[in-house]
Design an enzyme around this catalytic site. Sequence first.
Site, PDB file in Angstrom:
ATOM      1  N   ASP A  66      34.710-121.469   8.915  1.00 45.25           N
ATOM      2  CA  ASP A  66      35.957-122.220   8.817  1.00 45.25           C
ATOM      3  C   ASP A  66      35.722-123.653   9.296  1.00 45.25           C
ATOM      4  O   ASP A  66      35.358-123.884  10.439  1.00 45.25           O
ATOM      5  CB  ASP A  66      37.044-121.560   9.665  1.00 45.25           C
ATOM      6  CG  ASP A  66      38.444-122.024   9.297  1.00 45.25           C
ATOM      7  OD1 ASP A  66      38.632-123.233   9.071  1.00 45.25           O
ATOM      8  OD2 ASP A  66      39.350-121.179   9.239  1.00 45.25           O
ATOM      9  N   SER A 116      43.523-123.919   5.475  1.00 43.90           N
ATOM     10  CA  SER A 116      42.702-122.721   5.223  1.00 43.90           C
ATOM     11  C   SER A 116      43.391-121.678   4.355  1.00 43.90           C
ATOM     12  O   SER A 116      42.722-120.804   3.808  1.00 43.90           O
ATOM     13  CB  SER A 116      42.304-122.078   6.558  1.00 43.90           C
ATOM     14  OG  SER A 116      41.480-122.933   7.302  1.00 43.90           O
ATOM     15  N   GLU A 243      43.760-106.096  28.838  1.00 46.93           N
ATOM     16  CA  GLU A 243      42.791-106.956  29.527  1.00 46.93           C
ATOM     17  C   GLU A 243      43.489-107.982  30.409  1.00 46.93           C
ATOM     18  O   GLU A 243      43.195-108.080  31.607  1.00 46.93           O
ATOM     19  CB  GLU A 243      41.910-107.685  28.498  1.00 46.93           C
ATOM     20  CG  GLU A 243      40.893-108.629  29.128  1.00 46.93           C
ATOM     21  CD  GLU A 243      40.041-109.337  28.089  1.00 46.93           C
ATOM     22  OE1 GLU A 243      39.099-110.050  28.488  1.00 46.93           O
ATOM     23  OE2 GLU A 243      40.318-109.199  26.878  1.00 46.93           O
ATOM     24  N   GLU A 293      40.549-110.072  21.920  1.00 48.06           N
ATOM     25  CA  GLU A 293      41.294-111.075  22.685  1.00 48.06           C
ATOM     26  C   GLU A 293      42.764-111.012  22.297  1.00 48.06           C
ATOM     27  O   GLU A 293      43.107-110.589  21.182  1.00 48.06           O
ATOM     28  CB  GLU A 293      40.769-112.489  22.417  1.00 48.06           C
ATOM     29  CG  GLU A 293      39.484-112.841  23.129  1.00 48.06           C
ATOM     30  CD  GLU A 293      39.667-112.987  24.633  1.00 48.06           C
ATOM     31  OE1 GLU A 293      40.812-113.190  25.097  1.00 48.06           O
ATOM     32  OE2 GLU A 293      38.654-112.893  25.359  1.00 48.06           O
ATOM     33  N   HIS A 346      38.937-129.420  15.564  1.00 51.77           N
ATOM     34  CA  HIS A 346      40.297-129.933  15.771  1.00 51.77           C
ATOM     35  C   HIS A 346      40.446-130.518  17.177  1.00 51.77           C
ATOM     36  O   HIS A 346      41.205-131.475  17.390  1.00 51.77           O
ATOM     37  CB  HIS A 346      41.324-128.819  15.572  1.00 51.77           C
ATOM     38  CG  HIS A 346      41.652-128.535  14.137  1.00 51.77           C
ATOM     39  ND1 HIS A 346      42.030-129.525  13.254  1.00 51.77           N
ATOM     40  CD2 HIS A 346      41.666-127.369  13.428  1.00 51.77           C
ATOM     41  CE1 HIS A 346      42.272-128.980  12.061  1.00 51.77           C
ATOM     42  NE2 HIS A 346      42.042-127.676  12.147  1.00 51.77           N
ATOM     43  N   ASP A 383      35.683-123.012   3.965  1.00 45.19           N
ATOM     44  CA  ASP A 383      36.964-123.196   3.279  1.00 45.19           C
ATOM     45  C   ASP A 383      37.271-124.677   3.093  1.00 45.19           C
ATOM     46  O   ASP A 383      37.872-125.081   2.106  1.00 45.19           O
ATOM     47  CB  ASP A 383      38.092-122.485   4.039  1.00 45.19           C
ATOM     48  CG  ASP A 383      38.075-122.763   5.534  1.00 45.19           C
ATOM     49  OD1 ASP A 383      37.159-123.467   6.020  1.00 45.19           O
ATOM     50  OD2 ASP A 383      38.974-122.272   6.230  1.00 45.19           O
ATOM     51  N   HIS A 384      36.829-125.504   4.034  1.00 41.32           N
ATOM     52  CA  HIS A 384      37.052-126.946   3.971  1.00 41.32           C
ATOM     53  C   HIS A 384      36.136-127.588   4.995  1.00 41.32           C
ATOM     54  O   HIS A 384      35.426-126.900   5.740  1.00 41.32           O
ATOM     55  CB  HIS A 384      38.520-127.287   4.296  1.00 41.32           C
ATOM     56  CG  HIS A 384      38.962-126.719   5.609  1.00 41.32           C
ATOM     57  ND1 HIS A 384      38.577-127.261   6.829  1.00 41.32           N
ATOM     58  CD2 HIS A 384      39.724-125.633   5.924  1.00 41.32           C
ATOM     59  CE1 HIS A 384      39.084-126.547   7.809  1.00 41.32           C
ATOM     60  NE2 HIS A 384      39.782-125.538   7.296  1.00 41.32           N
TER      61      HIS A 384
END
Length: 518
Positions: A66, A116, A243, A293, A346, A383-384
Site C-alpha cells: 500500500d 486505496s 490484550e 491488534e 502519510h 495500489d498507488h
Amino acid sequence: MKTKIRKLGLAVLGTALAVPAISYGAEQLLNDSEWTDNGLKALRAAQLHRLDKREKARNVILFVGDGMGISTITAARILDGQKKGQPGEENKLAYEHFPNLALVKTYSFNQQTPDSAPTMTAIITGVKTKDGILSVNENVVRKDHTTVKGNELTSLLELAEDSGLKTGIISTARITHATPGACYAHTPERDWESDKELSAEAKAADFPDIARQLIEFKRGDGIDVVFGGGREYFLPATQQDPEDTSATGRRTDGRDLTAEWTSKFAGSQFVWNQAQFDALDGDNGQHVLGLFERSHMEYEADRTKDTAGEPSIADMTKKAIEILSRNNDKGFFLMVEGGRIDHAHHAGNAARALEDAVALADAVKVANDLTDERDTTILVTADHSHVFTIGGYPARGNDILGKVVTLDSTGEIEDGFALADDDKPYTTLAYANGPGAVEGERPDLSAVDTTEVDYLQQALVPFGSETHAGEDVALFARGPSSQFVAGAQEQTISFYVMAHALGFDGQRRPFWAWSNWF
C-alpha cells in the site's frame, strides 16, 4: 580465458535461443566488471522466460504494498542492501528477480490521484470505480447504501471460492481497511468498518458493515485464513479487549463477530497473540481468524515491542501458505497487503515506511521459496504511490536515511555534508508535502540524526498528512500467465492476468470474449 568463455556463452545463447547477433565492442567483451556479467545474465534470463508459455496456475498469490511507489521500492532496495553491509544500490528485493514487469496507471474513475478503495477494486475486480467505495461500480453514490444493489463487482477471491479454491487474506493494516476489504465486501463507504460508522439510514436498513460482511461471507465454503489487525471492529463496545484490557470493542449492535466466526465453521479458530499464532498448523488451522491488534498492526520497526507479540508479515505469509496448501487438491488464492507502508508515508516518516517495504519483500521471498513457479503465479504491485522523493546527488553507498554527502572532482567523498543554497545540509529523502513541511527558515540539520526511526523528512507544502501521488506504479510477476505483465497498462490488468492464470471466466462476459487480450 574469460574472453573466450564470454564469446562462447554469446554463441551458445544466440544459437539456443535465437537471439539476434550483436556486435559487442572489445571494451564490453574484455571487461571483467560485474556490469558485463549482469547484462549477459539478464539477457539470457529474459529470453528463457519469454519462451515460457505456461498459462494455467494452481495457486495465485497477490502482494500489494500500500503506497509502495517506485521511489519507495528504490529506497527500500538501498536500505535492505545497506543493512546487509553493501553500498545498497546494486541490491535487489525478492520480487525484483521476477522476470516480468509492467507500469500500471492508478487513476480512479473520478480522480487523477486515487485513494486505496478504487485502486484495490481495480486490482481485485478488473473494474475502475470512484474513490471511497469498495468493489462496487461507478454508478454507486458514496455513502448511499440504496445504490449498491445491482452494482456489486465480483472479486477474484469470490471467484476463487466459487471455484472451490481455498482463500486467504493478510494485512498489516486493519483487515476491514480498504485493500483487504475490497476482496470480500461491497460498500458505498470504505469507512463503514463497523456498525458504529454506518450512516443512520444504512443502520436502519440493516446494511452490513465491512467487518460483518467478512463474517457473513457466503461464497464457497468461506474464507479460510484471515490475518491482520482491527480486532475492535469485531468486538462489542461492552467487551474488554483481550490484550489492551483498558479498552473495549466498538460495535454498537452487541455482536461478538469473533465468536460468530468460531461458531460458523467446524474446527475454526480465533487467535490474537503470537503464542496462539505459533500453535497453528495445517491440521488444526482450518478457517482461522487472526486479529493481532485493536487497530492496525505495529510497524515492522516497532513490532518486537508489542505487549502480546504479533507475527511479521513474512510469518503470516508462511503460515497462510502452509494452511492453504494442506489437504488441498484444487489450489488457493491469497492476498497479502503491506498496509503500513502507506501509513508511515502519510506521517512523513520514511524510516518506518521503508522498513515495512523491506518486510513485504521478505514475505515475497517466503512465498517464492515455498511455491513452485510452474504452478503458482505471484504478482507484486502497489495500489498507488506517495509524493516521496530521492535526490541531491549523494555519493554511492551514502546512508539512504542520512544527509547527503557528495564526491569531489577526484572521486573521493568530500568532508562534511553537501549544502543547499541556504548553506545547510539536507537529506536524500524528502516529501513534496506533509507534516515535515518547513515554515519560514529551514532548520539546520547538522546536529540532527536523520536516520533515527522517528525522524520526519522535510517537506515542501504543509499538510497534517502527506498525500498520495498519481504516477504509475510497478507490477512484478512470475509463474503461469506472468508473460502478459508487460508494457504500460491500466490497473485492471492484474485481475485479468490472475483470472486467466486460474482459468476463470470473465465476470461480465464469457472468458472467450476477452481471452483474445492475451
